[in-house]
Design an enzyme around this catalytic site. Structure first.
Site, PDB file in Angstrom:
ATOM      1  N   GLU A  88       0.822  -1.212   0.000  1.00  0.00           N
ATOM      2  CA  GLU A  88       0.000   0.000   0.000  1.00  0.00           C
ATOM      3  C   GLU A  88       0.855   1.260   0.000  1.00  0.00           C
ATOM      4  O   GLU A  88       1.951   1.294   0.557  1.00  0.00           O
ATOM      5  CB  GLU A  88      -0.951   0.005   1.195  1.00  0.00           C
ATOM      6  N   CYS A 101       3.858   8.326   1.178  1.00  0.00           N
ATOM      7  CA  CYS A 101       4.153   7.395   2.260  1.00  0.00           C
ATOM      8  C   CYS A 101       4.283   6.013   1.631  1.00  0.00           C
ATOM      9  O   CYS A 101       3.310   5.484   1.090  1.00  0.00           O
ATOM     10  CB  CYS A 101       3.010   7.461   3.273  1.00  0.00           C
ATOM     11  N   CYS A 108       4.597  -6.969   8.080  1.00  0.00           N
ATOM     12  CA  CYS A 108       5.674  -6.566   8.984  1.00  0.00           C
ATOM     13  C   CYS A 108       5.815  -7.616  10.069  1.00  0.00           C
ATOM     14  O   CYS A 108       4.827  -8.183  10.533  1.00  0.00           O
ATOM     15  CB  CYS A 108       5.345  -5.209   9.623  1.00  0.00           C
ATOM     16  N   CYS A 112       4.047  -4.800  16.524  1.00  0.00           N
ATOM     17  CA  CYS A 112       3.628  -3.751  17.460  1.00  0.00           C
ATOM     18  C   CYS A 112       2.116  -3.922  17.673  1.00  0.00           C
ATOM     19  O   CYS A 112       1.361  -4.097  16.714  1.00  0.00           O
ATOM     20  CB  CYS A 112       3.950  -2.362  16.904  1.00  0.00           C
ATOM     21  N   CYS A 115      -0.642  -1.646  15.833  1.00  0.00           N
ATOM     22  CA  CYS A 115      -0.490  -1.405  14.399  1.00  0.00           C
ATOM     23  C   CYS A 115      -1.166  -2.520  13.597  1.00  0.00           C
ATOM     24  O   CYS A 115      -0.898  -3.701  13.831  1.00  0.00           O
ATOM     25  CB  CYS A 115       0.997  -1.328  14.058  1.00  0.00           C
ATOM     26  N   SER A 209      10.216   5.471  16.322  1.00  0.00           N
ATOM     27  CA  SER A 209       8.923   5.242  16.977  1.00  0.00           C
ATOM     28  C   SER A 209       9.171   4.873  18.431  1.00  0.00           C
ATOM     29  O   SER A 209       9.579   3.752  18.734  1.00  0.00           O
ATOM     30  CB  SER A 209       8.181   4.120  16.241  1.00  0.00           C
ATOM     31  N   CYS A 332      -2.075   6.298   9.463  1.00  0.00           N
ATOM     32  CA  CYS A 332      -0.976   5.538  10.067  1.00  0.00           C
ATOM     33  C   CYS A 332      -1.478   4.263  10.712  1.00  0.00           C
ATOM     34  O   CYS A 332      -2.403   4.280  11.510  1.00  0.00           O
ATOM     35  CB  CYS A 332      -0.317   6.336  11.183  1.00  0.00           C
TER      36      CYS A 332
HETATM   37  N1  SAH Z   1       8.108   0.322  11.093  1.00  0.00           N
HETATM   38  C1  SAH Z   1       8.275   1.759  11.050  1.00  0.00           C
HETATM   39  C2  SAH Z   1       7.291   2.430  10.112  1.00  0.00           C
HETATM   40  C3  SAH Z   1       5.889   2.136  10.561  1.00  0.00           C
HETATM   41  S1  SAH Z   1       4.534   3.162  10.281  1.00  0.00           S
HETATM   42  C4  SAH Z   1       8.116   2.335  12.438  1.00  0.00           C
HETATM   43  O1  SAH Z   1       7.702   1.600  13.326  1.00  0.00           O
HETATM   44  O2  SAH Z   1       8.432   3.499  12.648  1.00  0.00           O
HETATM   45  C5  SAH Z   1       4.897   4.774  10.791  1.00  0.00           C
HETATM   46  C6  SAH Z   1       4.313   5.224  12.117  1.00  0.00           C
HETATM   47  O3  SAH Z   1       2.926   4.915  12.278  1.00  0.00           O
HETATM   48  C7  SAH Z   1       5.049   4.579  13.279  1.00  0.00           C
HETATM   49  O4  SAH Z   1       5.423   5.563  14.181  1.00  0.00           O
HETATM   50  C8  SAH Z   1       3.966   3.699  13.866  1.00  0.00           C
HETATM   51  O5  SAH Z   1       4.193   3.480  15.217  1.00  0.00           O
HETATM   52  C9  SAH Z   1       2.710   4.497  13.599  1.00  0.00           C
HETATM   53  N2  SAH Z   1       1.493   3.714  13.763  1.00  0.00           N
HETATM   54  C10 SAH Z   1       1.349   2.389  13.573  1.00  0.00           C
HETATM   55  N3  SAH Z   1       0.095   2.007  13.861  1.00  0.00           N
HETATM   56  C11 SAH Z   1      -0.583   3.107  14.247  1.00  0.00           C
HETATM   57  C12 SAH Z   1      -1.922   3.344  14.652  1.00  0.00           C
HETATM   58  N4  SAH Z   1      -2.816   2.370  14.703  1.00  0.00           N
HETATM   59  N5  SAH Z   1      -2.267   4.601  14.958  1.00  0.00           N
HETATM   60  C13 SAH Z   1      -1.374   5.600  14.881  1.00  0.00           C
HETATM   61  N6  SAH Z   1      -0.096   5.438  14.488  1.00  0.00           N
HETATM   62  C14 SAH Z   1       0.299   4.201  14.181  1.00  0.00           C
END
Ligand code: SAH
Length: 341
Positions: A88, A101, A108, A112, A115, A209, A332
């Site tokens: 995506e 983006c 992944c 987390c 996410c 993050s 995000c």
């Molecule tokens: N793996 C990388 C990129 C991930 S996405 C990372 O962890 O940084 C980019 C951002 O979106 C990250 O800061 C992640 O924590 C955030 N993110 C993921 N899920 C989310 C959610 N449900 N709501 C808000 N932010 C989220």
């Protein structure tokens, strides 16, 4: 080999093998990257050559779905790779800039808890061409507004797929002409890879993050914290700033009652201004976008504002991310979940 994965020397060799004049490789490269044109629109190439190139160097991604939201200012694509892997991409336009983006992996492995991509699991790494193509194809949607920012904040952990990600960053910088500071690599905190990134040729922006001011809370949200705890991640971030002179951004997803209290803000402010980091720090607060796999809710406006105020007291700068693409599940952490249902 796919269209945006082939190297310039390999393209030159391919064209030479077809008996094309030497200048052809320059024309193709200038069309694909300098002008960001679809192959069929590079009209200074003979039609037959365009068809031959289209066959030999196909696009890597097939469009499955395309949606727009925010009154046309946000677009989201769901692509599939040749093997069906789902990828995506989101384009966010603003009056003065456009940001893409991109995903670095299909799925992944970092898991987390908050996410959607992490909840769905890992599919595979993306290759250079699949990453660069996302930027170019987002540009095709709006040829009139130059895409000048790329953030590795789509699906995947970029620092778990280092080689293709950094090769793609070089292509995006050297050939698409996007400046290093406008390219942001966001990581969950793969400390050894962050240290290697400090010796990468380009001073790209590093985003980390963080999501919690202590290891207990962080390990709950980010399982990788058990391997690379906060002290290690902050040390690597500090090293990056020291070598590159680029301020690091810390991302912080705001989950009601979990990591968003005044006590958390106070601890985070002390952590970032204390001996563990002790550099000018910038925190980007991200309102949580609810996902199916976690029973938690987003912090309210009041909690966000209060958290920011406490964090600013010791001198941390704070921005609150404005969510884009919520109604098309392009925000995000929402990517892919809907497509899989
Ligand atoms: N793996 C990388 C990129 C991930 S996405 C990372 O962890 O940084 C980019 C951002 O979106 C990250 O800061 C992640 O924590 C955030 N993110 C993921 N899920 C989310 C959610 N449900 N709501 C808000 N932010 C989220």
């Amino acid at each position: 080999m796919n269209r945006y994965g082939v190297s310039r020397p390999d393209l030159t060799q391919l064209l030479a093998g077809w008996g094309e004049p030497r200048y052809r490789a320059d024309q193709v490269w200038e069309g694909l990257y300098g002008q960001r044109l679809p192959l069929e629109a590079i009209t200074n190439l003979p039609k037959e050559l365009r068809a031959r190139l289209d066959d030999a160097l196909p696009l890597a991604l097939t469009e499955q779905a395309h949606q727009t939201g925010d009154a046309g200012m946000t677009s989201k694509w769901l692509w599939t790779g040749g093997d069906g892997a789902q990828v995506e991409t989101v384009l966010m336009r603003y009056p003065d800039r456009a940001t893409v983006c991109v995903s670095s992996q299909a799925g992944c492995a970092m898991a987390c808890t908050f996410c959607a991509t992490g909840q769905a699991g890992f599919e595979r790494h993306l290759d250079v061409g699949e990453i660069v193509e996302q930027v170019v194809r987002a540009q095709w949607e709006r040829p009139d507004q130059r895409v000048g920012n790329v953030v590795f904040m789509g699906m995947g952990e970029p620092l778990a797929n280092e080689e293709p990600v950094f090769a793609a960053v070089e292509r995006i910088h050297d050939d698409l002409g996007i400046s290093a500071r406008q390219i942001t690599v966001s990581t969950v905190g793969v400390a050894p890879a962050m240290r290697r990134m400090a010796s990468f040729r380009l001073p790209v922006t590093l985003a980390v993050s963080l999501h919690a001011p202590d290891d207990d809370v962080r390990s709950e949200l980010v399982p990788l914290n058990r391997r690379y705890p906060l002290a290690d991640v902050l040390d690597a971030a500090r090293g990056y700033l020291a070598v590159k002179g680029r301020r690091v951004t810390f991302e912080y997803v705001m989950l009601a009652g979990v990591n968003d209290t005044t006590a958390h803000a106070d601890a985070l402010g002390r952590l970032l201004t204390g001996p563990a980091y002790g550099r000018p720090a910038h925190v980007n607060l991200i309102p949580y976008n609810p996902t199916a796999g976690l029973d938690a809710s987003a912090s309210g406006q009041h909690a966000l504002a209060g958290f920011a105020a406490v964090l600013e007291r010791p001198g941390v700068t704070v921005t609150i991310r404005k969510n884009r693409g919520i109604e098309i599940d392009a925000a995000c952490g929402q990517l892919r979940a809907r497509a899989r249902q």
